[in-house]
Design an enzyme around this catalytic site. Structure first.
Site, PDB file in Angstrom:
ATOM      1  N   LYS A  63      41.677  57.963  38.691  1.00  0.00           N
ATOM      2  CA  LYS A  63      41.032  57.411  39.987  1.00  0.00           C
ATOM      3  C   LYS A  63      40.928  58.383  41.075  1.00  0.00           C
ATOM      4  O   LYS A  63      42.232  58.919  41.303  1.00  0.00           O
ATOM      5  CB  LYS A  63      41.209  56.133  40.330  1.00  0.00           C
ATOM      6  CG  LYS A  63      40.270  55.507  41.656  1.00  0.00           C
ATOM      7  CD  LYS A  63      40.682  54.030  42.000  1.00  0.00           C
ATOM      8  CE  LYS A  63      39.684  53.229  42.853  1.00  0.00           C
ATOM      9  NZ  LYS A  63      40.161  52.017  43.140  1.00  0.00           N
ATOM     10  N   SER A  71      36.026  48.702  42.477  1.00  0.00           N
ATOM     11  CA  SER A  71      35.914  49.983  43.012  1.00  0.00           C
ATOM     12  C   SER A  71      36.167  51.274  42.019  1.00  0.00           C
ATOM     13  O   SER A  71      35.677  52.124  42.132  1.00  0.00           O
ATOM     14  CB  SER A  71      36.515  50.319  44.311  1.00  0.00           C
ATOM     15  OG  SER A  71      37.920  50.321  44.194  1.00  0.00           O
ATOM     16  N   SER A  88      39.910  45.670  42.262  1.00  0.00           N
ATOM     17  CA  SER A  88      39.219  46.998  41.646  1.00  0.00           C
ATOM     18  C   SER A  88      39.614  47.571  40.405  1.00  0.00           C
ATOM     19  O   SER A  88      38.855  48.590  40.014  1.00  0.00           O
ATOM     20  CB  SER A  88      39.504  47.836  42.739  1.00  0.00           C
ATOM     21  OG  SER A  88      38.619  47.759  43.799  1.00  0.00           O
TER      22      SER A  88
HETATM   23  N1  GLN Z   1      35.671  44.762  46.100  1.00  0.00           N
HETATM   24  C1  GLN Z   1      37.025  44.505  46.919  1.00  0.00           C
HETATM   25  C2  GLN Z   1      36.625  45.327  48.231  1.00  0.00           C
HETATM   26  O1  GLN Z   1      35.586  45.777  48.389  1.00  0.00           O
HETATM   27  C3  GLN Z   1      38.039  45.229  46.342  1.00  0.00           C
HETATM   28  C4  GLN Z   1      38.343  46.346  46.278  1.00  0.00           C
HETATM   29  C5  GLN Z   1      39.694  46.904  45.621  1.00  0.00           C
HETATM   30  O2  GLN Z   1      40.238  46.332  44.964  1.00  0.00           O
HETATM   31  N2  GLN Z   1      39.993  48.235  46.045  1.00  0.00           N
HETATM   32  O3  GLN Z   1      37.510  45.267  48.915  1.00  0.00           O
END
Ligand code: GLN
Length: 484
Positions: free
Chosen positions: A78, A153, A177
């Protein structure tokens, strides 16, 4: 011999000399060439470095050296993990062109284990989102249906594994994410216990929640990667001062006698709405499959999980507003031209450099932390967090692991969700484990609407990775269509 597809098979073949690391890397670079323009899993493909690493591994195998548990295995990272001399952008314009002067600990450990880094994957900007549509460099697409999102994400990392670009990838999970994109792309994704994997070199989003973890094609490969990246690191003050947990010994022990609790509030019948009926049906089928394999399955209520989303969307933005203060046009990446003085330059740089969702989170977080509202918002959210921790502790008095859907829905069309609150609902089932610091894993289990994959989540208590992987392996073996 043709190139095998799982990490375990590749490492065995490369170590024994029956397949070269160079052939493995070429076949994966060819897969990337064939479909990357359609999927956009990567911000950067590091083809030259990957070829050089593979050649080095082949030389070491030829010299009789043992290379490591990931010998010759292509891995995608990532793009919020620091890589020495390789652009690390967080899919944000504010970091465009920034090259870290060091490798994250996970990157070091992967290299030491013989992995071949093939590139940096796309994400929602600064890991804020659930669809990878918030990337400043354009969305990634779901390899199973390119009109759909891959989740987020870590959408690029999930898509890279699902498309066969790499058998393993790395993501970060602050509120889901890793697990949610794994579910939407039909792969395995796991969030370790808070502190199990070093975050040295992970660009911080919300420091009390962030964890790094693996994506893989199957549970065994995820377990191998977890063991490689976990274990104490003195450079991360939140790192647990213990070696990596052994999650292989009991991996195939089965679930005879294991107590599995299905979380009532996450099964779509109570206050929390928006669960697709096919997702609930597959989760029930997963519970039945574990019961058929010998587990004792019951229902357990964790009442405060219904407030998890609200608490998370105070705590995570509050921490983000502080962590992202460092992007000021001076120390990293983008600086906007002009500006009569320092403050004007910083304002112009941040205005041009951050996207809409990141700005929304910074404003939300700053508001939640402001003197007049601190107790009503941030303080209250912390109290909900404590309630969830206490209720999960009570649930684990009676159950070894808990079960829920990973995501309320299967992959949705790109552009379909424009309202941020609707997007946040994707995180309902994954957030409780982040708030508690517990490990959790998403395992593909059948399909839902549009024949798209469903992920079922197994949650475990603090440092419960071994039992979590044990249950996950049994679930995988029982999944419709028999996962590999
Ligand atoms: N979807 C969640 C957010 O927008 C989690 C994001 C993540 O785990 N980095 O914060």
């Amino acid at each position: 011999m043709s190139v095998p597809s799982t990490a375990t098979e590749i490492a065995a073949a490369v170590s024994s000399g029956s397949v070269s690391a160079s052939d493995v890397v070429e076949s994966h670079l060819a897969a990337i060439d064939a479909r990357e323009s359609e999927i956009h899993a990567f911000n950067t493909v590091t083809a030259d470095q990957a070829r050089a690493t593979a050649a080095d591994i082949d030389a070491r195998v030829a010299a009789g050296e043992s290379v490591g548990p990931l010998a010759g295995v292509p891995v995608a990272l990532k793009d919020n993990m620091c890589t020495n001399g390789i652009a690390t952008t967080c899919s944000s314009k504010i970091l465009e062109g920034w090259e870290p002067p060091y490798d994250a600990t996970v990157v070091e450990r992967l290299r030491e284990a013989g992995a071949v880094i093939v590139g940096k994957t796309n994400l929602d900007e600064f890991a804020m989102g659930s669809s990878t549509e918030n990337s400043a460099f354009g969305p990634s697409r779901n390899p199973l249906d390119t009109s759909k999102v891959p989740g987020g994400s870590s959408g690029g990392s999930a898509a890279a594994v699902a498309a066969g670009f790499a058998p393993l990838s790395i993501g970060s999970d602050t509120g889901g994410s890793i697990r949610q994109p794994a579910a939407l792309c039909g792969v395995v994704g796991m969030k370790p216990t808070y502190g199990a994997v070093s975050r040295y070199g992970l660009i911080a989003f919300a420091s009390s929640l962030d964890q790094i973890g693996p994506f893989a094609k199957n549970v065994t490969d995820a377990a191998t990667m977890f063991e490689v990246i976990a274990g104490h690191d003195p450079r991360d003050s939140t790192s647990i001062p213990e070696p990596a947990a052994d999650v292989h010994t009991k991996l195939n022990a089965g679930v005879e006698g294991l107590r599995v609790g299905v979380i009532t509030e996450l099964m779509g019948e109570g206050q929390l709405q928006g669960f697709e009926p096919e997702v609930i049906a597959q989760t029930r089928a997963a519970a039945d499959a574990l019961a058929a394999a010998g587990a004792t399955v019951g229902e357990v209520s964790v009442p405060s999980v219904i407030y998890g989303l609200s608490a998370y969307y105070q705590i995570a933005p509050a921490e983000a507003s502080s962590n992202l203060a460092r992007y000021d046009g001076v120390r990293y990446g983008h600086r906007a031209p002009g500006g009569a003085n320092t403050a004007a330059m910083m304002k112009a740089s941040r205005t041009a450099g951050f996207g809409a969702e990141v700005k929304r989170r910074i404003m939300l977080g700053t508001y939640a932390l402001s003197a007049g509202y601190y107790d009503a918002f941030y303080g209250k959210a912390q109290r909900v967090r404590t309630l969830i921790i206490d209720e999960l502790a009570a649930a684990y008095q009676n159950f070894d692991v808990l079960l829920s859907p990973t995501s309320p829905c299967v992959a949705f069309p790109i552009g379909a969700v424009s309202d941020p609150l609707t997007m946040y609902l994707n995180d309902t089932c994954t957030i409780p484990s982040n708030l508690a610091g517990h490990p959790a894993i998403s395992v593909p289990f059948g399909t839902g609407a549009g024949d798209l994959p469903v992920g079922v989540q197994i949650l475990a208590p603090l440092q419960g990775e071994a039992v979590m992987f044990q249950a996950a392996a049994a679930l995988e073996a029982a999944a419709p269509g028999g996962q590999s």
